[in-house]
Design an enzyme around this catalytic site. Structure first.
Site, mmCIF file in Angstrom:
data_model
loop_
_atom_site.group_PDB
_atom_site.id
_atom_site.type_symbol
_atom_site.label_atom_id
_atom_site.label_comp_id
_atom_site.label_asym_id
_atom_site.label_seq_id
_atom_site.Cartn_x
_atom_site.Cartn_y
_atom_site.Cartn_z
ATOM 1 C CG ASP A 1 46.649 -4.826 -5.911
ATOM 2 O OD1 ASP A 1 46.018 -3.356 -5.586
ATOM 3 O OD2 ASP A 1 45.886 -5.322 -5.111
ATOM 4 N N GLY B 1 51.284 -4.909 -0.170
ATOM 5 C CA GLY B 1 51.741 -6.101 -0.833
ATOM 6 C C GLY B 1 51.303 -7.731 -0.924
ATOM 7 C CG ASP C 1 43.944 -1.668 -1.207
ATOM 8 O OD1 ASP C 1 43.722 -2.897 -0.949
ATOM 9 O OD2 ASP C 1 44.309 -1.410 -2.427
#
Length: 214
Positions: free
Chosen positions: A34, A141, A172
């Site tokens: 990420d 996030g 994800d």
């Protein structure tokens, strides 16, 4: 055949090289990385320099998930990391085709990421430009969120939209052993797992995750 993609964001930051060596010993094919800017998402993680450093000590394919605003300004640096797969959020730019074409021109696999609230129908005019679709199954996030069950329907709808094209579906967010099986059965090819892999006995968790998607 479906694959588990470990997310290095879920690993122990103080033992990253050890975690990478463990994953390689388990014959991991693809590592999910990420890239977060603290703007498009609230977290900050793994800039291009850190990704390039990780790439130097790894033989795995790197799947870089760009979670940042203005990806046009950063795509060249991400490509320079050596990552073989690069995905960009549909919601992060009005110039999605431009970025996808840059990724493809560099000889990398290009992916489009959709947030949970973005319908899969936006992919219609992008299908000839991508190698994979990354469906977020939590809001991006922040770790520790619960898998959004409606995502299973979205996976099935995306699979129908792709039809016979050679495009993989990646998911994800919030995936554990039970959910890994559900998303695989719905049509996911690449299944990103963070905390459910690295928390506790990682070797045992990895075996159970791989068993769940067979």
């Amino acid at each position: 055949m479906a694959q588990i993609l470990p997310s290095i964001f879920g690993a122990n930051i103080l033992r990253l090289q050890d975690e990478i060596e463990f994953l390689q010993s388990e014959k991991t094919g693809i590592l999910h990385v990420d890239l977060m800017d603290g703007n498009f998402v609230s977290n900050i993680a793994f800039g291009p320099n850190q990704i390039a450093a990780l790439k130097q000590v790894s033989t795995m394919v790197f799947d870089v998930h760009m979670m940042l605003a203005n990806p046009e300004s950063h795509i060249d640096d991400v490509i320079k990391t050596g990552a073989e797969m690069v995905s960009v959020h549909y919601e992060s730019t009005p110039h999605i085709h431009y970025i996808l074409q840059k990724i493809k021109k560099a000889g990398r696999q290009a992916g489009v990421v959709l947030n949970p609230g973005t319908p899969e129908s936006v992919l219609e005019y992008l299908l000839d430009d991508i190698d994979y679709v990354l469906l977020m199954t939590i809001n991006p996030g922040q770790p520790g969120q619960v898998f959004i069950e409606k995502s299973l329907e979205k996976i099935r709808n995306t699979k129908k939209l792709i039809a016979n094209r050679n495009i993989k579906i990646e998911v994800d967010g919030g995936v554990n052993i039970e959910i890994a099986k559900k998303v695989k059965d719905a049509g996911a090819d690449l299944i990103v797992v963070g905390g459910a892999l690295f928390n506790g006995n990682a070797k045992e968790n990895y075996q159970l995750l791989n068993k769940a998607i067979q």
